[in-house]
Write a protein that holds these residues in place. Structure first.
Motif, PDB file in Angstrom:
ATOM      1  N   THR A 297      22.680   7.644  -8.562  1.00 43.77           N
ATOM      2  CA  THR A 297      23.390   8.048  -9.773  1.00 43.77           C
ATOM      3  C   THR A 297      24.376   9.111  -9.308  1.00 43.77           C
ATOM      4  N   HIS A 298      25.647   8.857  -9.589  1.00 37.91           N
ATOM      5  CA  HIS A 298      26.728   9.708  -9.106  1.00 37.91           C
ATOM      6  C   HIS A 298      26.690   9.709  -7.575  1.00 37.91           C
ATOM      7  N   ASP A 299      27.369  10.640  -6.949  1.00 36.24           N
ATOM      8  CA  ASP A 299      27.487  10.527  -5.489  1.00 36.24           C
ATOM      9  C   ASP A 299      26.288  11.082  -4.736  1.00 36.24           C
ATOM     10  N   THR A 300      25.484  11.870  -5.418  1.00 34.66           N
ATOM     11  CA  THR A 300      24.521  12.673  -4.653  1.00 34.66           C
ATOM     12  C   THR A 300      23.057  12.498  -5.043  1.00 34.66           C
ATOM     13  N   ILE A 301      22.786  11.650  -6.030  1.00 37.57           N
ATOM     14  CA  ILE A 301      21.400  11.577  -6.501  1.00 37.57           C
ATOM     15  C   ILE A 301      20.832  10.179  -6.291  1.00 37.57           C
ATOM     16  N   ILE A 302      19.613  10.130  -5.751  1.00 37.55           N
ATOM     17  CA  ILE A 302      18.921   8.843  -5.641  1.00 37.55           C
ATOM     18  C   ILE A 302      17.793   8.858  -6.665  1.00 37.55           C
ATOM     19  N   ARG A 303      17.848   7.892  -7.569  1.00 35.90           N
ATOM     20  CA  ARG A 303      16.805   7.828  -8.601  1.00 35.90           C
ATOM     21  C   ARG A 303      15.729   6.855  -8.147  1.00 35.90           C
ATOM     22  N   LEU A 304      14.494   7.288  -8.213  1.00 38.34           N
ATOM     23  CA  LEU A 304      13.374   6.459  -7.779  1.00 38.34           C
ATOM     24  C   LEU A 304      12.481   6.148  -8.971  1.00 38.34           C
ATOM     25  N   THR A 305      12.456   4.873  -9.357  1.00 37.91           N
ATOM     26  CA  THR A 305      11.589   4.471 -10.475  1.00 37.91           C
ATOM     27  C   THR A 305      10.752   3.278 -10.022  1.00 37.91           C
ATOM     28  N   PRO A 306       9.792   3.528  -9.121  1.00 34.22           N
ATOM     29  CA  PRO A 306       9.006   2.404  -8.594  1.00 34.22           C
ATOM     30  C   PRO A 306       8.126   1.770  -9.671  1.00 34.22           C
ATOM     31  N   PRO A 307       7.713   0.532  -9.448  1.00 33.56           N
ATOM     32  CA  PRO A 307       6.829  -0.121 -10.421  1.00 33.56           C
ATOM     33  C   PRO A 307       5.569   0.720 -10.638  1.00 33.56           C
ATOM     34  N   LEU A 308       5.111   0.754 -11.892  1.00 29.67           N
ATOM     35  CA  LEU A 308       3.929   1.577 -12.205  1.00 29.67           C
ATOM     36  C   LEU A 308       2.668   1.001 -11.561  1.00 29.67           C
ATOM     37  N   SER A 309       2.750  -0.259 -11.132  1.00 31.84           N
ATOM     38  CA  SER A 309       1.582  -0.917 -10.545  1.00 31.84           C
ATOM     39  C   SER A 309       1.529  -0.742  -9.024  1.00 31.84           C
TER      40      SER A 309
END
Ligand SMILES: Cc1ncc(COP(=O)(O)O)c(C=O)c1O
Length: 352
Positions: free
Chosen positions: A285-297
């Protein structure tokens, strides 16, 4: 399950947002007696609510708004997390404000968590000024943040909740707007809807995904695994303090904020491409952020594997990429919001 009288099902998340905004306006005219066509919706700087015209009218994302004007009138912006500024807007425009639309944790902005007590203050202010509190839980809800809803972190009950994404179990578009009868019934049959909204297949999938989230205790699991994830990420941060500025998150809703000054000319997008080569899908997200939303399982071993991939990218791929990628100043230019003129997401020059 959520304790609301009624649900209005739609298809995409953006349609859920549209529905909530229409509901707020209708409620504003019918119940709050706002003069005709004068209803105002307040939303937050840095928010993301989808790609339809009403949703982008709330947006600070230039890519989402440029070339699509004029945007919807009847809209004011406030800083996310700033309840003093919110009260000022309510004081000045309270008679005409129908709803406050916000994400309890801003997702696209880079998993921005508001200061403690913010959600409670929003609840109190919305009640005090008779404004509908509209929580967009499309991304933060359904166990993602370690609670069923992110608003549960402060035990507040919004007047309207919007659900989407995980509601369709990753396979079917389905979204939902939840509200009590005094709000929901401001929209009468025939006044709003969609051909496929609430179709039997999507509804069955939604019910099944909610059952899974409840029966497999995915909220608790997300909270525990999220702690593990952040511990592992903090270990990496300690190894690469120049590259990683911050690790943050709630449950399995996490972000790694990179220090672009030390990363140049590499962006979060480049890092995500390398992560993909190593088997991990993550979203910049944008140039500097890595968003981590792994599967809940996800299992603990898989989580460890994913974090190892980030370690390898920073240790092995990044130095290589820095040598070979040409400097491209425009790719790291600060993001100045067209509407408020603010540098929303920080520029390389600001990083320390
Ligand atoms: C908070 C939030 N609201 C709304 C949306 C829009 O949902 P959809 O892409 O299903 O229209 C998104 C999508 O990322 C979102 O994160």
């Amino acid at each position: 399950m959520f304790g609301y009288d009624m649900v209005l099902p739609m298809n995409t998340g953006a349609e859920g947002v549209e529905t909530a905004l229409k509901l707020a306006r209708k409620w504003g005219y019918e119940k709050k007696k706002i003069p005709k066509d004068e209803a105002i919706i307040v939303s937050c700087c840095g928010c993301f609510h989808g790609r339809t015209l009403a949703a982008i009218s709330m947006s600070c994302d230039n890519e989402a708004t440029r070339g699509f004007g004029p945007l919807l009138p009847g809209h004011l912006k406030v800083d996310f997390g700033d309840s003093v500024a919110l009260e000022k807007i309510f004081q000045e425009n309270g008679d005409r404000v129908a709803g406050f639309l916000f994400e309890p944790i801003q997702g696209e902005a880079g998993v921005i968590i508001p200061p403690d007590g913010y959600l409670k203050s929003v609840r109190n202010l919305c009640s005090k000024y008779n404004v509908l509190m509209i929580a967009d839980e499309i991304q933060s809800g359904l166990a993602r943040s370690g609670k069923m809803l992110a608003c549960d972190w402060e035990e507040v009950r919004p007047d309207v909740v919007i659900l989407g994404k995980a509601l369709g179990g990753g396979v079917i578009p389905v979204s939902a707007v939840l509200a009590d009868k005094d709000v929901m019934l401001c929209i009468q049959p025939g006044e709003h809807g969609s051909t496929f909204g609430g179709n039997p297949l999507a509804s069955a999938v939604a019910v099944a995904s909610l059952d899974v989230i409840r029966d497999e205790k995915l909220a608790e699991r997300s909270a525990q695994m999220g702690e593990e994830l952040r511990n592992l990420l903090v270990n990496i941060q300690q190894k690469f303090p120049n590259y990683i500025k911050e690790v943050r998150g709630r449950g399995l809703f996490s972000a790694v904020e990179l220090n672009s000054k030390h990363l140049l000319p590499i962006s979060a997008y480049d890092i995500c491409l390398k992560l993909k080569e190593r088997g991990v899908l993550a979203k910049p997200t944008h140039d500097t952020i890595i968003r981590l939303t792994p599967p809940l399982s996800m299992s603990l071993d898989e989580l460890q594997e994913g974090v190892n991939a980030l370690h390898e990218v920073l240790e092995l791929d990044l130095p290589q990429m820095q040598k070979t990628k040409p400097q491209n100043i425009s790719s790291v230019a600060p993001t100045i919001c067209d509407r408020c003129g603010r540098n929303l997401y920080g520029s390389p020059n600001e990083d320390i």
